[in-house]
Scaffold this motif. Structure first.
Motif, PDB file in Angstrom:
ATOM      1  N   GLY A  11       0.782  -1.198   0.158  1.00  0.00           N
ATOM      2  CA  GLY A  11       0.082   0.433   0.027  1.00  0.00           C
ATOM      3  C   GLY A  11       1.240   1.468  -0.119  1.00  0.00           C
ATOM      4  N   GLY A  14      -0.084   4.489  -0.723  1.00  0.00           N
ATOM      5  CA  GLY A  14      -1.667   4.823  -0.225  1.00  0.00           C
ATOM      6  C   GLY A  14      -0.737   6.131   0.601  1.00  0.00           C
ATOM      7  N   GLN A  15      -2.156   6.829   1.444  1.00  0.00           N
ATOM      8  CA  GLN A  15      -1.618   7.721   2.173  1.00  0.00           C
ATOM      9  C   GLN A  15      -0.476   7.607   3.447  1.00  0.00           C
ATOM     10  OE1 GLN A  15      -4.650  10.627   3.301  1.00  0.00           O
ATOM     11  NE2 GLN A  15      -6.049   8.875   3.402  1.00  0.00           N
ATOM     12  N   ILE A  16      -0.792   6.814   4.661  1.00  0.00           N
ATOM     13  CA  ILE A  16       0.487   6.355   4.933  1.00  0.00           C
ATOM     14  C   ILE A  16       1.486   5.881   4.263  1.00  0.00           C
ATOM     15  CG2 ILE A  16       1.159   4.332   6.549  1.00  0.00           C
ATOM     16  CD1 ILE A  16      -1.879   4.131   7.415  1.00  0.00           C
ATOM     17  N   GLU A  42       2.214  -2.379  -4.559  1.00  0.00           N
ATOM     18  CA  GLU A  42       0.633  -1.939  -4.908  1.00  0.00           C
ATOM     19  C   GLU A  42      -0.040  -3.019  -5.824  1.00  0.00           C
ATOM     20  OE1 GLU A  42      -1.602   0.228  -4.255  1.00  0.00           O
ATOM     21  OE2 GLU A  42      -0.301   1.326  -2.671  1.00  0.00           O
ATOM     22  N   ILE A  43      -0.894  -2.558  -5.790  1.00  0.00           N
ATOM     23  CA  ILE A  43      -1.901  -3.078  -6.794  1.00  0.00           C
ATOM     24  C   ILE A  43      -1.840  -2.403  -7.951  1.00  0.00           C
ATOM     25  CG2 ILE A  43      -4.014  -4.535  -5.360  1.00  0.00           C
ATOM     26  CD1 ILE A  43      -5.246  -1.952  -5.345  1.00  0.00           C
ATOM     27  N   VAL A  87       0.469  -2.488   5.382  1.00  0.00           N
ATOM     28  CA  VAL A  87      -0.453  -2.004   5.175  1.00  0.00           C
ATOM     29  C   VAL A  87      -1.726  -1.295   4.453  1.00  0.00           C
ATOM     30  CG1 VAL A  87       0.007   1.287   5.247  1.00  0.00           C
ATOM     31  CG2 VAL A  87       1.760   0.092   5.751  1.00  0.00           C
ATOM     32  N   GLY A  88      -0.843  -1.715   2.884  1.00  0.00           N
ATOM     33  CA  GLY A  88      -2.597  -1.781   2.258  1.00  0.00           C
ATOM     34  C   GLY A  88      -3.451  -2.702   2.815  1.00  0.00           C
ATOM     35  N   ILE A 108      -6.218 -10.414   0.445  1.00  0.00           N
ATOM     36  CA  ILE A 108      -5.471 -10.306   0.473  1.00  0.00           C
ATOM     37  C   ILE A 108      -3.580 -10.470   1.800  1.00  0.00           C
ATOM     38  CG2 ILE A 108      -3.933  -8.167   0.918  1.00  0.00           C
ATOM     39  CD1 ILE A 108      -6.509  -6.367   0.753  1.00  0.00           C
ATOM     40  N   GLN A 112      -0.082 -12.547   0.787  1.00  0.00           N
ATOM     41  CA  GLN A 112       1.122 -11.965   1.158  1.00  0.00           C
ATOM     42  C   GLN A 112       1.941 -12.882   2.563  1.00  0.00           C
ATOM     43  OE1 GLN A 112       0.031  -7.972   2.495  1.00  0.00           O
ATOM     44  NE2 GLN A 112      -0.556  -7.255  -0.009  1.00  0.00           N
ATOM     45  N   VAL A 129      -0.308  -3.006   9.556  1.00  0.00           N
ATOM     46  CA  VAL A 129      -0.827  -2.067   9.738  1.00  0.00           C
ATOM     47  C   VAL A 129      -2.690  -1.511   9.449  1.00  0.00           C
ATOM     48  CG1 VAL A 129      -1.259   0.705   9.754  1.00  0.00           C
ATOM     49  CG2 VAL A 129       0.905  -0.258   9.677  1.00  0.00           C
ATOM     50  N   ASN A 131      -6.390  -2.584   8.299  1.00  0.00           N
ATOM     51  CA  ASN A 131      -7.296  -2.596   9.510  1.00  0.00           C
ATOM     52  C   ASN A 131      -8.068  -3.769   8.467  1.00  0.00           C
ATOM     53  OD1 ASN A 131      -7.146  -1.411  11.860  1.00  0.00           O
ATOM     54  ND2 ASN A 131      -7.578  -0.051  10.634  1.00  0.00           N
ATOM     55  N   HIS A 187      -7.136  -4.061  18.033  1.00  0.00           N
ATOM     56  CA  HIS A 187      -6.804  -2.473  17.770  1.00  0.00           C
ATOM     57  C   HIS A 187      -8.614  -2.459  17.332  1.00  0.00           C
ATOM     58  CE1 HIS A 187      -5.809   1.502  15.682  1.00  0.00           C
ATOM     59  NE2 HIS A 187      -6.367   1.154  14.521  1.00  0.00           N
TER      60      HIS A 187
HETATM   61  P1  NAI Z   1      -5.310   4.518   1.495  1.00  0.00           P
HETATM   62  O1  NAI Z   1      -6.337   3.927   0.900  1.00  0.00           O
HETATM   63  O2  NAI Z   1      -4.618   6.008   1.563  1.00  0.00           O
HETATM   64  O3  NAI Z   1      -3.910   3.504   0.738  1.00  0.00           O
HETATM   65  C1  NAI Z   1      -4.119   1.732   0.859  1.00  0.00           C
HETATM   66  C2  NAI Z   1      -2.941   1.793  -0.286  1.00  0.00           C
HETATM   67  O4  NAI Z   1      -3.113   0.336  -0.247  1.00  0.00           O
HETATM   68  C3  NAI Z   1      -3.693   2.478  -1.658  1.00  0.00           C
HETATM   69  O5  NAI Z   1      -2.582   2.329  -2.336  1.00  0.00           O
HETATM   70  C4  NAI Z   1      -3.955   0.883  -2.033  1.00  0.00           C
HETATM   71  O6  NAI Z   1      -3.927   0.787  -3.784  1.00  0.00           O
HETATM   72  C5  NAI Z   1      -3.141  -0.168  -1.589  1.00  0.00           C
HETATM   73  N1  NAI Z   1      -3.785  -1.792  -2.163  1.00  0.00           N
HETATM   74  C6  NAI Z   1      -5.241  -1.940  -1.792  1.00  0.00           C
HETATM   75  N2  NAI Z   1      -5.288  -3.279  -1.552  1.00  0.00           N
HETATM   76  C7  NAI Z   1      -3.555  -3.765  -2.223  1.00  0.00           C
HETATM   77  C8  NAI Z   1      -2.721  -4.980  -2.228  1.00  0.00           C
HETATM   78  N3  NAI Z   1      -3.368  -6.048  -1.908  1.00  0.00           N
HETATM   79  N4  NAI Z   1      -1.684  -4.716  -1.911  1.00  0.00           N
HETATM   80  C9  NAI Z   1      -0.665  -4.260  -2.074  1.00  0.00           C
HETATM   81  N5  NAI Z   1      -1.161  -2.810  -1.781  1.00  0.00           N
HETATM   82  C10 NAI Z   1      -2.552  -2.406  -1.734  1.00  0.00           C
HETATM   83  O7  NAI Z   1      -4.768   3.789   2.534  1.00  0.00           O
HETATM   84  P2  NAI Z   1      -4.009   4.842   4.725  1.00  0.00           P
HETATM   85  O8  NAI Z   1      -5.014   5.856   4.829  1.00  0.00           O
HETATM   86  O9  NAI Z   1      -3.395   4.401   4.400  1.00  0.00           O
HETATM   87  O10 NAI Z   1      -4.535   3.555   5.484  1.00  0.00           O
HETATM   88  C11 NAI Z   1      -3.608   2.480   4.868  1.00  0.00           C
HETATM   89  C12 NAI Z   1      -4.714   1.191   6.237  1.00  0.00           C
HETATM   90  O11 NAI Z   1      -4.165   1.695   7.248  1.00  0.00           O
HETATM   91  C13 NAI Z   1      -6.126   1.286   6.367  1.00  0.00           C
HETATM   92  O12 NAI Z   1      -6.855  -0.093   6.535  1.00  0.00           O
HETATM   93  C14 NAI Z   1      -6.223   1.726   7.316  1.00  0.00           C
HETATM   94  O13 NAI Z   1      -7.741   1.445   8.371  1.00  0.00           O
HETATM   95  C15 NAI Z   1      -5.231   2.036   8.542  1.00  0.00           C
HETATM   96  N6  NAI Z   1      -5.068   2.414   9.323  1.00  0.00           N
HETATM   97  C16 NAI Z   1      -4.543   1.612  10.943  1.00  0.00           C
HETATM   98  C17 NAI Z   1      -4.223   2.058  11.600  1.00  0.00           C
HETATM   99  C18 NAI Z   1      -3.650   1.245  13.349  1.00  0.00           C
HETATM  100  O14 NAI Z   1      -3.382   1.925  14.345  1.00  0.00           O
HETATM  101  N7  NAI Z   1      -3.901  -0.236  12.804  1.00  0.00           N
HETATM  102  C19 NAI Z   1      -3.985   3.628  11.688  1.00  0.00           C
HETATM  103  C20 NAI Z   1      -4.861   4.437  10.394  1.00  0.00           C
HETATM  104  C21 NAI Z   1      -4.836   3.482   9.105  1.00  0.00           C
END
Ligand code: NAI
Length: 336
Positions: A11, A14-16, A42-43, A87-88, A108, A112, A129, A131, A187
């Protein structure tokens, strides 16, 4: 060292991912003497965003960054991985039931986990990371039978850091002087942030709270009605105020988790991480639950011998029950 450590980030587009990459490359995660090689998974629809981040990594001229590779193939991404940041994930969308969410994420984290099993380095350390993080970590671990279970962890450090921040404000002590906080369980909104053993500059936090709030009962009321829900629902508060989810703080917590795991917790005492349960503190065996942990020599260790009082027990049990439910659901779906 000059031999780079291979770090896989899923991922990464993505943002994180965007918030993580630059801090890893700067040395914030593995220290100023460790060269890093980044593998971005990434996908297909996320590849361009990851490529853009890679251009900016090049433009940042980090001396510790040796390579950046981008792929949509898990076998390539996890080859030789020493650290894997998963993360993704598939987010919950409107109308999605829990079973659908777990199944989509199984699609996913199962593959992985298998790719990690086959291609990662022998010392691989995994933090999930994405969820639902604990159960995604369980799925990955179950699909990687040759990797020791203690190498699969889920991130509760953000919850831990949130609890530190709230408590430091409440007792008006610098955050660096607070010790002994624990996040227990999942979490999720059922998590239990526990301050029973916490100290602020050496003083017991429960006594400080009672003195400030007018007694033991008032302190418990504050914990139950204000502190615990504020920490557990902080993600929703961030979305409400910022108009977007927690990103920089989530990336920062991920850095903290890996740094402490690899380099040790040292003098700062324990922190929180979700680990494979061996039944410690009455937590069901074989779920990935958050515990009080220290790290030494590159391995997490659950802190032993803490008392669990009648305030804590049902709250820990409720969050663990949710983890057991999630495990039964993914088992019924054939994902583990
Ligand atoms: P985002 O949507 O900006 O980025 C996620 C990225 O993952 C996207 O670029 C997407 O194309 C990619 N992705 C999806 N499926 C994939 C795969 N099979 N293989 C590789 N990449 C893949 O989301 P963001 O904001 O970066 O958050 C990511 C995750 O982190 C979410 O699930 C969010 O809920 C979780 N999160 C967990 C926290 C924690 O404390 N454990 C805190 C904040 C967010």
């Amino acid at each position: 060292s000059r031999t780079p450590v291979t770090i896989t980030i899923t991922g990464a587009g993505g943002q994180i991912g965007y918030a993580l990459l630059f801090r890893i490359a700067s040395g914030a995660m593995l220290g100023p003497d460790t060269t890093v090689r980044l593998r971005l998974l990434e996908i297909p629809q996320g590849l361009r965003a990851a490529e853009g981040a890679a251009l900016e990594l090049q433009d940042s001229a980090f001396p510790l960054l040796s390579h950046v590779e981008i792929t949509d193939d898990p076998a390539v991404a996890f080859r030789g991985a020493n650290v894997a940041l998963l993360v993704g994930a598939r987010p919950r969308t409107a109308g999605m039931e829990r079973g659908d969410l777990l199944e989509a994420n199984g699609g996913i984290f199962g593959p992985q986990g298998r790719a990690i099993n086959e291609h990662a380095a022998d010392d691989v350390r995994v933090v999930v990371v994405g969820n639902p993080a604990n159960t995604n970590a369980l799925i990955a671990a179950a699909n990687a039978p040759d990797v020791p279970k203690d190498r699969f962890t889920a991130l509760t450090r953000l919850d831990h850091n949130r609890a530190l921040g709230q408590l430091a404000a409440a007792v008006e002590t610098p955050v660096g002087d607070i010790r002994g906080i624990t996040i227990w369980g999942n979490h999720s909104a059922t998590q239990f942030p526990d301050v029973a053993h916490a100290t602020a500059a050496g003083d017991p936090v429960p006594a400080l709270l009672a003195a400030r709030l007018g007694g033991v009962d008032a302190a418990r009321e504050w914990l139950d009605g204000t502190f615990i829900p504020r920490v557990a629902k902080r993600g929703a508060e961030i979305i409400e105020v910022r108009g977007s989810s927690s990103v920089a703080s989530a990336a920062s917590a991920t850095i903290d988790h890996v740094r402490d795991w690899v380099l040790g917790t040292g003098e700062r005492g324990w922190t929180s991480a979700a680990l494979w349960s061996n039944g410690e503190y009455g937590v069901a065996e074989g779920v990935i639950s958050s515990f009080p942990v220290t790290s030494e020599g590159g391995a997490w260790k659950v802190v032993e011998g803490l008392s669990v009082d009648e305030f804590a027990r049902p709250r820990i049990d409720a969050s663990v029950a949710e983890l057991v439910d999630e495990r039964e659901a993914v088992r019924a779906l054939g994902l583990i």
